[in-house]
Design a protein around this motif. Structure first.
Motif, PDB file in Angstrom:
ATOM      1  N   THR A 134      -1.581  14.259   4.711  1.00  0.00           N
ATOM      2  CA  THR A 134      -2.501  14.591   5.808  1.00  0.00           C
ATOM      3  C   THR A 134      -3.708  13.657   5.806  1.00  0.00           C
ATOM      4  O   THR A 134      -4.159  13.171   6.854  1.00  0.00           O
ATOM      5  CB  THR A 134      -2.952  16.046   5.694  1.00  0.00           C
ATOM      6  N   LYS A 135      -4.237  13.384   4.613  1.00  0.00           N
ATOM      7  CA  LYS A 135      -5.392  12.491   4.507  1.00  0.00           C
ATOM      8  C   LYS A 135      -5.026  11.089   4.980  1.00  0.00           C
ATOM      9  O   LYS A 135      -5.792  10.443   5.724  1.00  0.00           O
ATOM     10  CB  LYS A 135      -5.881  12.447   3.066  1.00  0.00           C
ATOM     11  N   ASP A 136      -3.868  10.586   4.580  1.00  0.00           N
ATOM     12  CA  ASP A 136      -3.453   9.245   5.007  1.00  0.00           C
ATOM     13  C   ASP A 136      -3.336   9.166   6.529  1.00  0.00           C
ATOM     14  O   ASP A 136      -3.695   8.144   7.138  1.00  0.00           O
ATOM     15  CB  ASP A 136      -2.110   8.898   4.369  1.00  0.00           C
ATOM     16  N   LEU A 137      -2.855  10.258   7.145  1.00  0.00           N
ATOM     17  CA  LEU A 137      -2.749  10.277   8.598  1.00  0.00           C
ATOM     18  C   LEU A 137      -4.126  10.229   9.254  1.00  0.00           C
ATOM     19  O   LEU A 137      -4.358   9.474  10.206  1.00  0.00           O
ATOM     20  CB  LEU A 137      -1.986  11.527   9.053  1.00  0.00           C
ATOM     21  N   ASP A 138      -5.077  11.031   8.731  1.00  0.00           N
ATOM     22  CA  ASP A 138      -6.431  11.057   9.302  1.00  0.00           C
ATOM     23  C   ASP A 138      -7.133   9.710   9.151  1.00  0.00           C
ATOM     24  O   ASP A 138      -7.797   9.234  10.083  1.00  0.00           O
ATOM     25  CB  ASP A 138      -7.268  12.156   8.642  1.00  0.00           C
ATOM     26  N   VAL A 139      -6.974   9.062   7.981  1.00  0.00           N
ATOM     27  CA  VAL A 139      -7.614   7.761   7.752  1.00  0.00           C
ATOM     28  C   VAL A 139      -7.030   6.704   8.689  1.00  0.00           C
ATOM     29  O   VAL A 139      -7.750   5.895   9.287  1.00  0.00           O
ATOM     30  CB  VAL A 139      -7.467   7.342   6.275  1.00  0.00           C
ATOM     31  N   SER A 140      -5.697   6.723   8.825  1.00  0.00           N
ATOM     32  CA  SER A 140      -5.066   5.733   9.704  1.00  0.00           C
ATOM     33  C   SER A 140      -5.429   5.977  11.168  1.00  0.00           C
ATOM     34  O   SER A 140      -5.582   5.032  11.955  1.00  0.00           O
ATOM     35  CB  SER A 140      -3.548   5.762   9.521  1.00  0.00           C
ATOM     36  N   LYS A 141      -5.627   7.249  11.549  1.00  0.00           N
ATOM     37  CA  LYS A 141      -6.050   7.562  12.918  1.00  0.00           C
ATOM     38  C   LYS A 141      -7.455   7.024  13.177  1.00  0.00           C
ATOM     39  O   LYS A 141      -7.726   6.437  14.245  1.00  0.00           O
ATOM     40  CB  LYS A 141      -6.017   9.084  13.124  1.00  0.00           C
ATOM     41  N   ALA A 142      -8.364   7.208  12.203  1.00  0.00           N
ATOM     42  CA  ALA A 142      -9.726   6.700  12.361  1.00  0.00           C
ATOM     43  C   ALA A 142      -9.735   5.172  12.432  1.00  0.00           C
ATOM     44  O   ALA A 142     -10.466   4.571  13.233  1.00  0.00           O
ATOM     45  CB  ALA A 142     -10.605   7.196  11.214  1.00  0.00           C
ATOM     46  N   ALA A 143      -8.918   4.524  11.599  1.00  0.00           N
ATOM     47  CA  ALA A 143      -8.851   3.058  11.610  1.00  0.00           C
ATOM     48  C   ALA A 143      -8.292   2.557  12.943  1.00  0.00           C
ATOM     49  O   ALA A 143      -8.742   1.522  13.471  1.00  0.00           O
ATOM     50  CB  ALA A 143      -7.990   2.575  10.452  1.00  0.00           C
ATOM     51  N   TYR A 144      -7.338   3.272  13.503  1.00  0.00           N
ATOM     52  CA  TYR A 144      -6.751   2.901  14.779  1.00  0.00           C
ATOM     53  C   TYR A 144      -7.797   3.016  15.896  1.00  0.00           C
ATOM     54  O   TYR A 144      -7.943   2.123  16.740  1.00  0.00           O
ATOM     55  CB  TYR A 144      -5.554   3.797  15.058  1.00  0.00           C
ATOM     56  N   ASP A 145      -8.563   4.128  15.894  1.00  0.00           N
ATOM     57  CA  ASP A 145      -9.623   4.306  16.891  1.00  0.00           C
ATOM     58  C   ASP A 145     -10.680   3.209  16.762  1.00  0.00           C
ATOM     59  O   ASP A 145     -11.176   2.679  17.775  1.00  0.00           O
ATOM     60  CB  ASP A 145     -10.265   5.681  16.739  1.00  0.00           C
ATOM     61  N   LYS A 146     -11.050   2.861  15.539  1.00  0.00           N
ATOM     62  CA  LYS A 146     -12.063   1.809  15.332  1.00  0.00           C
ATOM     63  C   LYS A 146     -11.545   0.462  15.828  1.00  0.00           C
ATOM     64  O   LYS A 146     -12.287  -0.320  16.439  1.00  0.00           O
ATOM     65  CB  LYS A 146     -12.431   1.713  13.865  1.00  0.00           C
ATOM     66  N   ALA A 147     -10.289   0.174  15.568  1.00  0.00           N
ATOM     67  CA  ALA A 147      -9.720  -1.098  16.012  1.00  0.00           C
ATOM     68  C   ALA A 147      -9.731  -1.194  17.530  1.00  0.00           C
ATOM     69  O   ALA A 147     -10.022  -2.260  18.103  1.00  0.00           O
ATOM     70  CB  ALA A 147      -8.304  -1.246  15.467  1.00  0.00           C
ATOM     71  N   LYS A 148      -9.444  -0.081  18.209  1.00  0.00           N
ATOM     72  CA  LYS A 148      -9.474  -0.101  19.670  1.00  0.00           C
ATOM     73  C   LYS A 148     -10.902  -0.294  20.191  1.00  0.00           C
ATOM     74  O   LYS A 148     -11.121  -1.007  21.185  1.00  0.00           O
ATOM     75  CB  LYS A 148      -8.875   1.197  20.222  1.00  0.00           C
ATOM     76  N   ALA A 149     -11.878   0.325  19.512  1.00  0.00           N
ATOM     77  CA  ALA A 149     -13.264   0.136  19.917  1.00  0.00           C
ATOM     78  C   ALA A 149     -13.714  -1.304  19.705  1.00  0.00           C
ATOM     79  O   ALA A 149     -14.436  -1.880  20.538  1.00  0.00           O
ATOM     80  CB  ALA A 149     -14.172   1.098  19.139  1.00  0.00           C
ATOM     81  N   ASP A 150     -13.277  -1.897  18.590  1.00  0.00           N
ATOM     82  CA  ASP A 150     -13.619  -3.300  18.329  1.00  0.00           C
ATOM     83  C   ASP A 150     -13.018  -4.217  19.390  1.00  0.00           C
ATOM     84  O   ASP A 150     -13.628  -5.216  19.781  1.00  0.00           O
ATOM     85  CB  ASP A 150     -13.121  -3.703  16.942  1.00  0.00           C
ATOM     86  N   ARG A 151     -11.819  -3.872  19.844  1.00  0.00           N
ATOM     87  CA  ARG A 151     -11.208  -4.684  20.892  1.00  0.00           C
ATOM     88  C   ARG A 151     -12.005  -4.573  22.197  1.00  0.00           C
ATOM     89  O   ARG A 151     -12.212  -5.582  22.900  1.00  0.00           O
ATOM     90  CB  ARG A 151      -9.771  -4.237  21.128  1.00  0.00           C
ATOM     91  N   VAL A 152     -12.491  -3.390  22.528  1.00  0.00           N
ATOM     92  CA  VAL A 152     -13.318  -3.214  23.733  1.00  0.00           C
ATOM     93  C   VAL A 152     -14.594  -4.041  23.624  1.00  0.00           C
ATOM     94  O   VAL A 152     -14.996  -4.722  24.585  1.00  0.00           O
ATOM     95  CB  VAL A 152     -13.645  -1.724  23.945  1.00  0.00           C
ATOM     96  N   ARG A 153     -15.230  -4.014  22.429  1.00  0.00           N
ATOM     97  CA  ARG A 153     -16.453  -4.784  22.259  1.00  0.00           C
ATOM     98  C   ARG A 153     -16.189  -6.276  22.367  1.00  0.00           C
ATOM     99  O   ARG A 153     -16.959  -7.017  22.988  1.00  0.00           O
ATOM    100  CB  ARG A 153     -17.099  -4.461  20.921  1.00  0.00           C
TER     101      ARG A 153
END
Length: 388
Positions: A134-153
């Motif tokens: 469960t923790k690995d899923l949550d961490v990977s979800k947060a990293a995925y969201d951050k990567a998408k935000a970085d792409r927008v920036r």
């Protein structure tokens, strides 16, 4: 001593002659006429643009192209400059790669989570193993969201490399050259200053003694040294209450709109303002001096109009004047309106063109012809009445 004695005798003789002169008296009159009644306040100020924008960049880079220069006319949304895009495009590609990597990790962990959840429900794996999944899923979800935000920036920063005009106007300042590096830190690096010259304003400084008379909406005329023979017009749009004190002189800022369709007015010009705190047009006017006139009997006054005795009652907002009617001075009560101290508005009591007494005027009469007698004090011509 002889010269001093002659001077004294001559002065005495002139005094005797002057005392004998007589004066004639005439009556000066004015006509009640229609005109403009004004009272003004003067001030100085500075021309400014109502809308003036500093155009800059939010990204660091090298100026690659400039499409506008001093005095260039630009439209809203027009491309006016570009920053070199190589690094910004590289940042965008890197951000897109990070998004793809984060997506794959997230999907892998999501698959593991679904599998372990089914096993945990059947109690085939421990709680610890399921919590780790469960923790690995949550961490990977947060990293995925951050990567998408970085792409927008990164995509937004690439867009910032193209600089567009935010308003319709004229470039009044250019701060950079092609090849110059602009650095965006806490403040935006300025590239252009664009002003809307169609709509200008004057920031006038009005003395504290006059500011109480200035109101929003009053008409204003002003001149600038650049066009000394031309008068510009505007209106008071704002009276700012924040005082400015300089050399113990207190002034207040007054904003005057200044339409500028011909673009003659430019920022920074000094304006000499005339603010009409009172402006009445097409009103019947008389000089204020007529209200102090009083008829009187004067020697040597010939053919002057004579005052009548039927003085009317004077009501509120009324004053007494003396109207010339042939050989008569007729006392008349008139209702007064606004006044600027020199002229006063007459709202009722007399008609246009009425002749009103203003004052008596004195003029010296011609001196009488001298007789053959000589003053005993005057010096005798040489060779006469000599005693032997």
């Amino acid at each position: 001593m002889i010269t001093s004695r002659l001077t004294i005798i001559s002065a005495f003789a002139l005094l005797i002659t002057a005392c004998g002169n007589k004066q004639s008296v005439s009556l000066t009159t004015v006509k009640a006429e229609r005109g403009e009644l004004t009272e003004t306040v003067t001030a100085t100020g500075t021309i400014e643009s109502v809308t003036q924008v500093d155009v800059g960049t939010q990204v660091t880079g090298i100026i690659d192209k400039l499409y506008a220069d001093y005095n260039s006319v630009v439209s809203k949304g027009e491309l006016i400059a570009e920053i070199e895009k190589t690094l910004l495009e590289s940042d965008l590609r890197s951000a897109e790669a990070n998004v793809e990597s984060a997506r794959l990790t997230y999907e892998y962990n999501l698959t593991n989570y679904n599998r372990d959840k089914a096993l945990h429900d059947k109690q085939l794996i421990s709680d610890y193993e399921f919590q780790t999944t469960t923790k690995d899923l949550d961490v990977s979800k947060a990293a995925y969201d951050k990567a998408k935000a970085d792409r927008v920036r990164a995509a937004k920063n690439l867009n910032y490399a193209e600089i567009y005009s935010p308003i319709d106007g004229i470039v009044i300042s250019r701060e950079v050259e092609v090849g110059q590096t602009v650095v965006s830190n806490m403040t935006v690096a300025n590239i252009y200053t664009i002003a809307d010259l169609d709509n200008m304003q004057v920031i006038g400084n009005v003395d504290e003694a006059d500011i109480g008379q200035v109101k929003v909406g009053q008409s204003v005329t002003f001149s600038v040294d650049a066009y000394p023979d031309e008068l510009f017009e505007g209106n008071v749009t704002q009276v700012r209450l924040n005082p400015t004190t300089e050399s113990n002189v207190v002034t207040y800022e007054v904003v005057v709109n200044a339409p500028n369709p011909e673009h003659k007015l430019i920022p920074g010009l000094t304006a000499n303002l005339t603010i009409y705190v009172m402006r009445e047009q097409d009103v019947l006017l008389l000089p204020t001096k007529v209200f102090t006139f009083e008829p009187r009997d004067t020697e040597n006054a010939k053919n002057l109009p004579q005052a009548t005795d039927n003085i009317p009652a004077i009501g509120d907002n009324q004053k007494l004047i003396w109207v010339v009617d042939g050989n008569r001075l007729v006392p008349t009560a008139v209702t007064t309106g606004a006044s600027n101290g020199i002229k006063t508005e007459i709202t009722s009591g007399i008609a246009d063109g009425a002749v009103v007494a203003e004052d008596y005027e004195m003029a010296a009469l011609p001196a009488a012809a001298p007789d053959n007698e000589r003053s005993p004090f005057a010096p005798q011509p040489p060779g006469r009445n000599k005693k032997k």
